[in-house]
Design a protein around this motif. Structure first.
Motif, PDB file in Angstrom:
ATOM      1  N   GLU A   2       0.397  -1.435   0.048  1.00 36.35           N
ATOM      2  CA  GLU A   2       0.092   0.384  -0.034  1.00 36.35           C
ATOM      3  C   GLU A   2       0.635   1.363  -0.253  1.00 36.35           C
ATOM      4  O   GLU A   2       2.039   1.739   0.657  1.00 36.35           O
ATOM      5  N   HIS A  13       1.568   6.167   9.819  1.00 34.97           N
ATOM      6  CA  HIS A  13       1.924   4.681   8.982  1.00 34.97           C
ATOM      7  C   HIS A  13       3.191   3.561   8.532  1.00 34.97           C
ATOM      8  O   HIS A  13       3.472   2.618   8.630  1.00 34.97           O
ATOM      9  N   THR A  18      -3.202   3.398   7.702  1.00 30.34           N
ATOM     10  CA  THR A  18      -3.918   2.991   6.336  1.00 30.34           C
ATOM     11  C   THR A  18      -5.260   4.038   6.077  1.00 30.34           C
ATOM     12  O   THR A  18      -5.642   4.516   7.265  1.00 30.34           O
TER      13      THR A  18
END
Length: 344
Positions: A2, A13, A18
């Motif tokens: 991601e 992060h 997320t």
């Protein structure tokens, strides 16, 4: 992997935060700090935030049994009083003998490393149970073969493991070697979370120490395999969250002696895709693939295109799953959960 969203601080992060988690925040959460559960014990729970580790205080209505390592929670940044848990994107859980509640293993995991060693501990039937559990949780799975330096034929174990499920990645490593870091790097990028599961003594703690580059004082205790039966000794006794090389997080778990199959229908369908795909061609919709005429699965066995050992293991797991999976019975407003049969 991601990509980091520009609205998410880099420090969050790095912990695995997320955009899906970010979207769960509302105005009522102002002043609360996101924290990630790093250890769960019977009476206490710790979490990690951008400011470090903290011991959480739980409201009276909550218990530690409601949480898994890897969970994201919101808490007061001063008192560390937990406010609420955020929705999980994945959850590994299992049924244990005599327990009313499912045991929570790990939450918000991207990839599960199913660790087994290249010796008598290698057991395809047991690995299939781990894969069914992982499939049901909706996470990716990688079979990690350890102790390849102690076997003359690591390729044999590699072939057997790869045949357990379509598209299943299998990685062979020496858990003590720095080469293991590079071999597992594709699943260990910044902000990613992996969980280590497997039997005792297969090398999970050794692998964790290598991936986390732990010093001698910080290293997880490790234990060997008993020479008489190749069974492992328990060294990890609780689940815990660790940061590793590459910026990923690893959830280490105790070895599992037994793994009962319960409520894993989708996981079994994915695991035994070659049987699942043949079933619609059977003459009877409720075909058990054991003795019915017009069975497409039995025809595949007879033709040599389906391994009879795989069918036997599928049949055993399917029967166990049906017996152990709770069903809802009773009139509306008075429904009860019960199981069909006796848990094995």
């Amino acid at each position: 992997m991601e990509k980091q969203d520009h609205h998410i601080p880099a420090s969050l992060h790095a912990l695995g935060w997320t955009t899906a988690l970010q979207s769960q925040l509302g105005l009522e959460d102002a002043g609360l700090e996101p924290m990630r559960v790093s250890a769960v014990h019977r009476s206490k729970m710790t979490a990690v935030s951008v400011d470090g580790q903290a011991k959480l205080s739980l409201p009276a209505a909550m218990t530690t049994a409601d949480f898994a390592v890897g969970d994201w929670v919101l808490a007061d940044p001063h008192s560390y009083q937990l406010s609420r848990r955020l929705d999980r994107h994945s959850l590994l859980q299992r049924q244990t003998v005599g327990a009313r509640q499912l045991q929570l293993i790990a939450a918000n995991v991207d990839t599960v490393f199913i660790v087994t060693s290249c010796n008598d501990d290698f057991n395809p039937a047991r690995l299939e149970r781990y894969l069914a559990l992982t499939n049901e949780a909706g996470t990716g799975a990688v079979i990690v073969l350890t102790k390849v330096d102690q076997t003359p034929d690591a390729a044999k174990f590699q072939r057997e493991a790869a045949a357990l499920q379509r598209g299943l990645p299998v990685v062979s490593i020496n858990g003590k070697s720095q080469d293991a870091i590079a071999a597992l790097a594709p699943w260990c990028g910044a902000g990613q979370t992996v969980a280590l599961i497997g039997s005792s003594g297969v090398g999970k703690s050794t692998l964790l120490n290598t991936l986390a580059q732990k010093s001698k004082d910080e290293a997880q205790a490790t234990g060997g395999i008993r020479a008489d039966d190749a069974k492992g000794r328990h060294t990890t006794t609780s689940r815990s969250l660790h940061t590793i090389e590459g910026g990923a997080w690893v959830i280490d778990t105790p070895g599992m002696r037994t793994l009962h199959v319960s409520d894993l229908s989708a996981g079994l369908d994915e695991l035994f895709a070659e049987i699942t795909e043949l079933a619609p061609d059977c003459r009877f919709r409720d075909c058990t693939h054991k003795h019915e005429p017009g069975c497409a699965v039995q025809s595949a066995v007879a033709a040599g295109t389906l391994d009879p050992a795989r069918l036997a293991r599928w049949s055993k797991l399917r029967d166990e799953n049906e017996q152990n999976t709770p069903v809802v019975t009773g009139a509306r407003g008075n429904k009860k959960m019960s199981v069909r049969g006796r848990r094995r």
